[in-house]
Design an enzyme around this catalytic site. Structure first.
Site, PDB file in Angstrom:
ATOM      1  N   ASP A   9      25.446  53.837  38.525  1.00  0.00           N
ATOM      2  CA  ASP A   9      24.813  53.682  39.832  1.00  0.00           C
ATOM      3  C   ASP A   9      25.104  54.960  40.613  1.00  0.00           C
ATOM      4  O   ASP A   9      25.619  55.948  40.060  1.00  0.00           O
ATOM      5  CB  ASP A   9      25.270  52.391  40.528  1.00  0.00           C
ATOM      6  CG  ASP A   9      26.703  52.454  41.043  1.00  0.00           C
ATOM      7  OD1 ASP A   9      27.403  53.456  40.767  1.00  0.00           O
ATOM      8  OD2 ASP A   9      27.139  51.502  41.733  1.00  0.00           O
ATOM      9  N   HIS A  10      24.813  54.925  41.918  1.00  0.00           N
ATOM     10  CA  HIS A  10      25.024  56.120  42.749  1.00  0.00           C
ATOM     11  C   HIS A  10      26.500  56.510  42.806  1.00  0.00           C
ATOM     12  O   HIS A  10      26.832  57.678  42.904  1.00  0.00           O
ATOM     13  CB  HIS A  10      24.479  55.870  44.153  1.00  0.00           C
ATOM     14  CG  HIS A  10      24.963  54.578  44.758  1.00  0.00           C
ATOM     15  ND1 HIS A  10      24.509  53.341  44.316  1.00  0.00           N
ATOM     16  CD2 HIS A  10      25.865  54.315  45.728  1.00  0.00           C
ATOM     17  CE1 HIS A  10      25.104  52.387  45.005  1.00  0.00           C
ATOM     18  NE2 HIS A  10      25.944  52.949  45.861  1.00  0.00           N
ATOM     19  N   CYS A  66      30.241  52.999  37.553  1.00  0.00           N
ATOM     20  CA  CYS A  66      29.928  52.755  38.966  1.00  0.00           C
ATOM     21  C   CYS A  66      31.117  53.279  39.767  1.00  0.00           C
ATOM     22  O   CYS A  66      31.943  54.026  39.236  1.00  0.00           O
ATOM     23  CB  CYS A  66      29.608  51.294  39.237  1.00  0.00           C
ATOM     24  SG  CYS A  66      30.932  50.125  38.901  1.00  0.00           S
ATOM     25  N   GLY A  67      31.216  52.905  41.037  1.00  0.00           N
ATOM     26  CA  GLY A  67      32.281  53.476  41.861  1.00  0.00           C
ATOM     27  C   GLY A  67      33.661  53.153  41.317  1.00  0.00           C
ATOM     28  O   GLY A  67      34.494  54.041  41.090  1.00  0.00           O
ATOM     29  N   THR A  68      33.919  51.867  41.111  1.00  0.00           N
ATOM     30  CA  THR A  68      35.210  51.441  40.560  1.00  0.00           C
ATOM     31  C   THR A  68      35.145  51.130  39.072  1.00  0.00           C
ATOM     32  O   THR A  68      36.184  51.048  38.420  1.00  0.00           O
ATOM     33  CB  THR A  68      35.671  50.146  41.252  1.00  0.00           C
ATOM     34  OG1 THR A  68      34.662  49.141  41.021  1.00  0.00           O
ATOM     35  CG2 THR A  68      35.869  50.348  42.747  1.00  0.00           C
ATOM     36  N   ILE A  70      34.326  48.226  38.180  1.00  0.00           N
ATOM     37  CA  ILE A  70      34.522  46.768  38.142  1.00  0.00           C
ATOM     38  C   ILE A  70      33.188  46.027  38.037  1.00  0.00           C
ATOM     39  O   ILE A  70      33.003  45.155  37.181  1.00  0.00           O
ATOM     40  CB  ILE A  70      35.305  46.301  39.386  1.00  0.00           C
ATOM     41  CG1 ILE A  70      36.718  46.891  39.387  1.00  0.00           C
ATOM     42  CG2 ILE A  70      35.382  44.768  39.424  1.00  0.00           C
ATOM     43  CD1 ILE A  70      37.478  46.676  40.708  1.00  0.00           C
ATOM     44  N   GLY A  71      32.257  46.374  38.896  1.00  0.00           N
ATOM     45  CA  GLY A  71      30.975  45.669  38.900  1.00  0.00           C
ATOM     46  C   GLY A  71      30.220  45.831  37.586  1.00  0.00           C
ATOM     47  O   GLY A  71      29.651  44.869  37.050  1.00  0.00           O
ATOM     48  N   HIS A  99      42.028  47.887  19.677  1.00  0.00           N
ATOM     49  CA  HIS A  99      42.326  46.450  19.732  1.00  0.00           C
ATOM     50  C   HIS A  99      41.119  45.609  20.128  1.00  0.00           C
ATOM     51  O   HIS A  99      40.985  44.480  19.675  1.00  0.00           O
ATOM     52  CB  HIS A  99      43.461  46.186  20.726  1.00  0.00           C
ATOM     53  CG  HIS A  99      44.807  46.581  20.188  1.00  0.00           C
ATOM     54  ND1 HIS A  99      45.997  46.187  20.769  1.00  0.00           N
ATOM     55  CD2 HIS A  99      45.165  47.359  19.120  1.00  0.00           C
ATOM     56  CE1 HIS A  99      47.021  46.678  20.078  1.00  0.00           C
ATOM     57  NE2 HIS A  99      46.540  47.407  19.080  1.00  0.00           N
ATOM     58  N   ARG A 133      44.212  41.119  12.788  1.00  0.00           N
ATOM     59  CA  ARG A 133      44.447  40.072  13.789  1.00  0.00           C
ATOM     60  C   ARG A 133      43.566  40.272  15.022  1.00  0.00           C
ATOM     61  O   ARG A 133      43.193  39.302  15.696  1.00  0.00           O
ATOM     62  CB  ARG A 133      45.928  40.024  14.191  1.00  0.00           C
ATOM     63  CG  ARG A 133      46.423  41.228  14.967  1.00  0.00           C
ATOM     64  CD  ARG A 133      47.933  41.170  15.190  1.00  0.00           C
ATOM     65  NE  ARG A 133      48.431  42.213  16.068  1.00  0.00           N
ATOM     66  CZ  ARG A 133      48.628  43.489  15.718  1.00  0.00           C
ATOM     67  NH1 ARG A 133      48.340  43.876  14.487  1.00  0.00           N
ATOM     68  NH2 ARG A 133      49.097  44.374  16.592  1.00  0.00           N
ATOM     69  N   HIS A 134      43.197  41.517  15.278  1.00  0.00           N
ATOM     70  CA  HIS A 134      42.359  41.776  16.460  1.00  0.00           C
ATOM     71  C   HIS A 134      40.955  41.224  16.262  1.00  0.00           C
ATOM     72  O   HIS A 134      40.318  40.782  17.220  1.00  0.00           O
ATOM     73  CB  HIS A 134      42.325  43.276  16.754  1.00  0.00           C
ATOM     74  CG  HIS A 134      43.688  43.846  16.995  1.00  0.00           C
ATOM     75  ND1 HIS A 134      44.459  43.468  18.071  1.00  0.00           N
ATOM     76  CD2 HIS A 134      44.436  44.716  16.269  1.00  0.00           C
ATOM     77  CE1 HIS A 134      45.619  44.097  18.011  1.00  0.00           C
ATOM     78  NE2 HIS A 134      45.642  44.859  16.929  1.00  0.00           N
TER      79      HIS A 134
HETATM   80  C1  RB5 Z   1      28.646  50.674  45.230  1.00  0.00           C
HETATM   81  O1  RB5 Z   1      28.931  50.976  46.547  1.00  0.00           O
HETATM   82  C2  RB5 Z   1      29.869  50.069  44.551  1.00  0.00           C
HETATM   83  O2  RB5 Z   1      30.052  48.768  44.988  1.00  0.00           O
HETATM   84  C3  RB5 Z   1      29.712  50.125  43.044  1.00  0.00           C
HETATM   85  O3  RB5 Z   1      29.559  51.452  42.642  1.00  0.00           O
HETATM   86  C4  RB5 Z   1      30.859  49.593  42.223  1.00  0.00           C
HETATM   87  O4  RB5 Z   1      32.075  50.130  42.635  1.00  0.00           O
HETATM   88  C5  RB5 Z   1      30.908  48.126  42.071  1.00  0.00           C
HETATM   89  O5  RB5 Z   1      31.786  47.549  41.421  1.00  0.00           O
END
Ligand code: RB5
Length: 152
Positions: A9-10, A66-68, A70-71, A99, A133-134
């Site tokens: 993403d951005h 993405c930024g983190t 996570i998403g 693993h 095992r993995h």
């Molecule tokens: C976008 O602002 C941000 O939420 C996305 O890049 C990401 O970090 C989501 O998990």
């Protein structure tokens, strides 16, 4: 020919550009599913493109940023057959393959500098799944995806 699918993403664009350069240097073919500029977009749309390409076998593996991270990881792991691993350092990048046999590597573009991000991609590409095992544990993860809720 099966290759690497990549998207961001951005929040991950600058790191994606650095990783595309790395893949070019290594003569690795890749399919870039976007984004191409830093306009705000919804990361699930890009996670889905890469996850479907990998899950259907059109691409051998994928990279999402993405930024983190996570998403992208949450979204990609909704697709059956996807093992998307969010990694932050050399150890987790190696473990993601050895693993977890991660078929998608996920990175945080607002967390990693470009050199570190590219290094983590190299480690993941160059590591090998240990199996044994993995593999049994990965099979159990697949079974979780197939079971009706409330059957524990
Ligand atoms: C976008 O602002 C941000 O939420 C996305 O890049 C990401 O970090 C989501 O998990």
């Amino acid at each position: 020919m099966r290759m690497i699918a990549i998207a961001s993403d951005h929040g991950g664009l600058h790191l994606k550009q650095a990783i595309c350069q790395l893949l070019q240097q290594r003569d690795m073919e890749f399919a870039d599913f976007g984004v191409t500029d830093d306009s705000s977009v919804d990361y699930p749309d890009y996670a889905l493109k890469v996850a479907e390409a990998v899950a259907t076998g059109r691409q051998a593996r994928g990279i999402l940023i993405c930024g983190t991270g996570i998403g992208m990881a949450i979204a990609a792991n909704k697709v059956k057959g996807i093992r998307a691993a969010l990694v932050h350092d050399e150890f987790t990048a190696r473990m993601a393959k050895e693993h977890n046999n991660a078929n998608i590597l996920v990175l945080g573009g607002r967390i990693l500098d470009e050199q570190t991000g590219a290094r983590l991609v190299e480690i993941w590409l160059d590591s090998h799944f240990e199996g044994g095992r993995h593999q049994g544990r990965l099979d159990k993860i697949e079974q979780i995806a197939c079971r009706p809720c409330g059957d524990a």
